[in-house]
Design an enzyme around this catalytic site. Structure first.
Site, PDB file in Angstrom:
ATOM      1  N   LYS A 173       0.883  -1.179   0.000  1.00 36.55           N
ATOM      2  CA  LYS A 173       0.000   0.000   0.000  1.00 36.55           C
ATOM      3  C   LYS A 173       0.915   1.222   0.000  1.00 36.55           C
ATOM      4  O   LYS A 173       1.422   1.649   1.043  1.00 36.55           O
ATOM      5  CB  LYS A 173      -0.894  -0.037   1.251  1.00 36.55           C
ATOM      6  CG  LYS A 173      -2.263   0.603   1.070  1.00 36.55           C
ATOM      7  CD  LYS A 173      -2.206   2.056   0.712  1.00 36.55           C
ATOM      8  CE  LYS A 173      -1.769   2.899   1.878  1.00 36.55           C
ATOM      9  NZ  LYS A 173      -1.413   4.280   1.488  1.00 36.55           N
ATOM     10  N   GLU A 247       9.669   1.920  10.776  1.00 38.06           N
ATOM     11  CA  GLU A 247      10.724   2.935  10.657  1.00 38.06           C
ATOM     12  C   GLU A 247      10.029   4.282  10.585  1.00 38.06           C
ATOM     13  O   GLU A 247       9.263   4.538   9.650  1.00 38.06           O
ATOM     14  CB  GLU A 247      11.576   2.680   9.400  1.00 38.06           C
ATOM     15  CG  GLU A 247      12.541   1.521   9.535  1.00 38.06           C
ATOM     16  CD  GLU A 247      13.566   1.695  10.650  1.00 38.06           C
ATOM     17  OE1 GLU A 247      13.819   2.844  11.055  1.00 38.06           O
ATOM     18  OE2 GLU A 247      14.076   0.673  11.135  1.00 38.06           O
ATOM     19  N   CYS A 281      14.020  11.130   6.112  1.00 37.16           N
ATOM     20  CA  CYS A 281      14.040  10.766   7.535  1.00 37.16           C
ATOM     21  C   CYS A 281      15.431  11.011   8.098  1.00 37.16           C
ATOM     22  O   CYS A 281      15.594  11.246   9.291  1.00 37.16           O
ATOM     23  CB  CYS A 281      13.607   9.328   7.725  1.00 37.16           C
ATOM     24  SG  CYS A 281      14.516   8.192   6.692  1.00 37.16           S
ATOM     25  N   GLU A 382       9.730  16.809  14.483  1.00 36.41           N
ATOM     26  CA  GLU A 382      10.120  16.661  13.083  1.00 36.41           C
ATOM     27  C   GLU A 382       9.346  17.680  12.237  1.00 36.41           C
ATOM     28  O   GLU A 382       8.115  17.708  12.278  1.00 36.41           O
ATOM     29  CB  GLU A 382       9.806  15.244  12.600  1.00 36.41           C
ATOM     30  CG  GLU A 382      10.352  14.958  11.212  1.00 36.41           C
ATOM     31  CD  GLU A 382      10.033  13.544  10.730  1.00 36.41           C
ATOM     32  OE1 GLU A 382       8.867  13.130  10.816  1.00 36.41           O
ATOM     33  OE2 GLU A 382      10.960  12.870  10.266  1.00 36.41           O
TER      34      GLU A 382
HETATM   35  P1  NAD Z   1       2.424   8.872   6.994  1.00 32.15           P
HETATM   36  O1  NAD Z   1       2.562   8.160   8.312  1.00 32.15           O
HETATM   37  O2  NAD Z   1       1.443   9.971   6.911  1.00 32.15           O
HETATM   38  O3  NAD Z   1       1.999   7.816   5.853  1.00 32.15           O
HETATM   39  C1  NAD Z   1       2.742   6.659   5.606  1.00 32.15           C
HETATM   40  C2  NAD Z   1       1.828   5.580   5.043  1.00 32.15           C
HETATM   41  O4  NAD Z   1       0.855   5.230   6.018  1.00 32.15           O
HETATM   42  C3  NAD Z   1       1.075   6.002   3.802  1.00 32.15           C
HETATM   43  O5  NAD Z   1       1.024   4.920   2.914  1.00 32.15           O
HETATM   44  C4  NAD Z   1      -0.318   6.327   4.345  1.00 32.15           C
HETATM   45  O6  NAD Z   1      -1.347   6.183   3.390  1.00 32.15           O
HETATM   46  C5  NAD Z   1      -0.447   5.306   5.447  1.00 32.15           C
HETATM   47  N1  NAD Z   1      -1.381   5.689   6.508  1.00 32.15           N
HETATM   48  C6  NAD Z   1      -1.870   6.932   6.778  1.00 32.15           C
HETATM   49  N2  NAD Z   1      -2.693   6.863   7.855  1.00 32.15           N
HETATM   50  C7  NAD Z   1      -2.700   5.575   8.268  1.00 32.15           C
HETATM   51  C8  NAD Z   1      -3.345   4.884   9.335  1.00 32.15           C
HETATM   52  N3  NAD Z   1      -4.135   5.518  10.200  1.00 32.15           N
HETATM   53  N4  NAD Z   1      -3.117   3.562   9.482  1.00 32.15           N
HETATM   54  C9  NAD Z   1      -2.308   2.908   8.616  1.00 32.15           C
HETATM   55  N5  NAD Z   1      -1.657   3.509   7.585  1.00 32.15           N
HETATM   56  C10 NAD Z   1      -1.870   4.828   7.411  1.00 32.15           C
HETATM   57  O7  NAD Z   1       3.903   9.328   6.590  1.00 32.15           O
HETATM   58  P2  NAD Z   1       4.346  10.167   5.304  1.00 32.15           P
HETATM   59  O8  NAD Z   1       3.938  11.585   5.495  1.00 32.15           O
HETATM   60  O9  NAD Z   1       3.933   9.457   4.069  1.00 32.15           O
HETATM   61  O10 NAD Z   1       5.959  10.038   5.374  1.00 32.15           O
HETATM   62  C11 NAD Z   1       6.756  10.895   6.084  1.00 32.15           C
HETATM   63  C12 NAD Z   1       7.214  10.256   7.392  1.00 32.15           C
HETATM   64  O11 NAD Z   1       7.927   9.048   7.116  1.00 32.15           O
HETATM   65  C13 NAD Z   1       8.188  11.123   8.148  1.00 32.15           C
HETATM   66  O12 NAD Z   1       7.864  11.106   9.522  1.00 32.15           O
HETATM   67  C14 NAD Z   1       9.543  10.450   7.917  1.00 32.15           C
HETATM   68  O13 NAD Z   1      10.517  10.686   8.909  1.00 32.15           O
HETATM   69  C15 NAD Z   1       9.135   9.025   7.876  1.00 32.15           C
HETATM   70  N6  NAD Z   1      10.169   8.208   7.210  1.00 32.15           N
HETATM   71  C16 NAD Z   1      10.959   7.400   7.982  1.00 32.15           C
HETATM   72  C17 NAD Z   1      11.970   6.636   7.396  1.00 32.15           C
HETATM   73  C18 NAD Z   1      12.851   5.746   8.233  1.00 32.15           C
HETATM   74  O14 NAD Z   1      13.462   4.843   7.677  1.00 32.15           O
HETATM   75  N7  NAD Z   1      12.943   5.955   9.544  1.00 32.15           N
HETATM   76  C19 NAD Z   1      12.182   6.713   6.010  1.00 32.15           C
HETATM   77  C20 NAD Z   1      11.364   7.557   5.260  1.00 32.15           C
HETATM   78  C21 NAD Z   1      10.344   8.298   5.865  1.00 32.15           C
END
Ligand code: NAD
Length: 490
Positions: A173, A247, A281, A382
């Site tokens: 997803k 992550e 990240c 963040e």
């Molecule tokens: P997000 O948490 O908003 O979304 C991530 C995914 O989760 C998407 O596919 C989204 O559709 C899904 N999602 C949204 N709400 C959900 C719910 N209630 N239940 C289950 N899934 C749900 O994150 P984002 O804005 O897409 O990405 C940015 C974040 O990702 C930042 O915090 C960044 O630091 C983190 N990130 C971490 C790493 C790492 O390796 N530590 C790498 C890349 C990004």
């Protein structure tokens, strides 16, 4: 225009409701195409397809599964420029960074393909006569992969590759902001010749993701994204006894000690803070600088900030693309008032970029907050934008304390010419990764990647052990001596 579809049981299909969401370019607001707005029923169809494909895929020898991954890598290599351009257009990353992301994904998939020949267990002498003891690995079954928009090629592939090589079938997803690159991954999988149903892709947002997480026929979850969503997923998986790997966010510091090469440190901070518009990240969002070199450091970082060239990601002269969406840009801009309220000054940026058509897109200016307190909100939360907080400290001990005094623990870097000091930081920084005299970003595919504290739960991604999250170890005792067990331990 890329009007993409879900990819279920080897076929492209719309959402069952027929609903779609537009895919908007963050650089200029142009509509790039659309993607299905999938719901529960679409996710259930994908899970059923993955379940049907599982027995055949699990029975495929692991080296052959690895060979298919190698084919996928070859297809990706051939289509690298197409994937890079789609990534730059829909996520906003400048084209050079997009090409870099694709190359990184490629190198990791090649490495993971070899795991098909390295998924070794152990053999051990048994206490029991006539007994052979060993361990082996079994796949979980169907696994759910939920991914963010900021590395929409790398992250799905660094989850898919170990999941597949270990013998699982997958429902991916991807993030709703980046459906085009996800659909291209589906095309790569198809072109490489993976059997139908081994990889399924369902577009949409929380509803299909929650369906995947909660479904009894999905046996493990790997998630990358925000800490709040990750926390909810960890709770669900805990309730369901489902293996989970999360992550999450970061707030990574570069520590500049009194003996540091200040030019080198300032360049690394600029790359880490403003590169990829701060949407990594592993972005550098805090510079923790010894007071004795702080003025010199700030002078240099301001020059870097003012020298960035925001613009369209496909223009080779652009050095910084937009935030991924208007919502993300507004979030970044909202922190400027919070910084001022917390007592910081803003000597660079602090507003939206305008002129030359930039107002059609979502461009926050590269921004520096100076005189930030280590416990200020902008130093602890963040922001995920091109923003660097400079925290001035009195000595190395205060620097170490400030570096660790946040909830996150992904990566950190220390700039010093003193080897003893460097090792003190290596040992004491509360992070999953540490750099010395190098930027905070990045990571090589054959080494583990991930964080601790609010950044990471579960085993590391990438590296030689990544596939182990996607498999269960089984311990086997074979009584080949034929005699009945008489040992007192039985
Ligand atoms: P997000 O948490 O908003 O979304 C991530 C995914 O989760 C998407 O596919 C989204 O559709 C899904 N999602 C949204 N709400 C959900 C719910 N209630 N239940 C289950 N899934 C749900 O994150 P984002 O804005 O897409 O990405 C940015 C974040 O990702 C930042 O915090 C960044 O630091 C983190 N990130 C971490 C790493 C790492 O390796 N530590 C790498 C890349 C990004």
């Amino acid at each position: 225009m890329a009007h993409v579809q879900n990819f279920i049981a080897g076929r492209a299909c719309p959402a069952i409701t027929g609903e779609t969401s537009p895919n908007i370019s963050p650089a200029d607001g142009e509509v790039l195409g659309s993607a299905p707005r999938s719901g529960r029923a679409d996710a259930e169809a994908a899970i059923a397809a993955a379940g049907a494909a599982f027995p055949g895929w699990a029975d495929t020898p692991a080296p052959s599964r690895g060979d298919l991954l190698l084919k996928l890598a070859r297809v990706l290599e051939r289509r690298a420029e197409e994937v890079s351009r789609a990534l730059a257009l829909e996520e906003g990353k400048v084209i050079a960074e997009a090409r870099g992301e694709v190359q990184k994904a490629l190198r990791y998939v090649i490495f993971a393909a070899g795991d098909g020949r390295r998924m070794n267990g152990i053999t051990a002498p048994s206490e029991l006569a006539g007994t052979f003891a060993f361990t082996m690995w079994r796949p979980h079954g169907v696994v759910g992969l939920i991914t963010p928009w900021n590395f929409p090629v790398c992250i799905p592939l660094w989850k898919l590759a170990p999941a597949l090589v270990a013998g699982n079938t997958v429902v991916l997803k991807p993030a709703p902001e980046t459906p085009w690159t996800a659909a291209l991954i589906g095309e790569l999988v198809e072109e490489a010749g993976f059997p139908a149903g081994v990889v399924n892709i369902v577009h949409g947002d929380a509803e299909p993701a929650i369906t995947i997480i909660e479904h009894p026929d999905v046996h493990a979850i790997s998630f990358t994204g925000s800490t709040d969503v990750g926390r909810a997923i960890e709770a669900s998986c805990g309730r369901l006894h489902k293996p989970v790997q999360c992550e999450l966010g970061g707030k990574n510091p570069i520590i500049v000690l009194s003996d540091a090469d200040v030019d080198m440190a300032a360049l690394a901070c600029a790359q880490g803070a403003f590169g990829s518009t701060g949407q990594r990240c592993t972005a550098t969002s805090r510079a923790i600088v010894d007071r004795s070199v702080a003025d010199a450091f700030v002078e240099r970082i301001l020059t870097h900030a003012r020298g960035m060239v925001p613009g369209h990601p496909l223009h080779e002269s652009t050095t910084m693309g937009p935030s991924v969406s208007e919502r993300q840009m507004e979030k970044v801009l909202s922190f400027h008032a919070i910084a001022r309220e917390g007592g910081a000054t803003i000597p660079a940026g602090g507003a939206r970029a305008t002129g030359g058509g930039l107002e059609r897109g979502f461009f926050p200016l590269p921004t520096v907050y100076d005189h930030v307190r280590a416990d200020a909100r902008v130093a602890c939360e963040e922001i995920f934008g091109p923003v660097l907080s400079v925290i001035r400290v009195g000595d190395a001990d205060e620097a170490l304390h400030a570096a660790n005094a946040i909830p996150f623990g992904l990566t950190a870097s220390v700039y010093t010419r003193d080897l003893g000091r460097a090792f003190r930081f290596i040992e004491r920084l509360d992070t999953g990764m540490t750099q010395v005299n190098a930027p905070t970003m990045g990571g090589e595919g054959h080494l583990p990647f991930g964080g601790i504290k609010a950044t990471g739960v579960g085993p590391r991604e990438m590296g030689p052990d990544a596939w182990k999250f996607y498999a269960e170890s089984k311990t086997v005792y074979v009584n080949h001596g034929g005699g009945a067990r008489t040992s007192k331990f039985y």
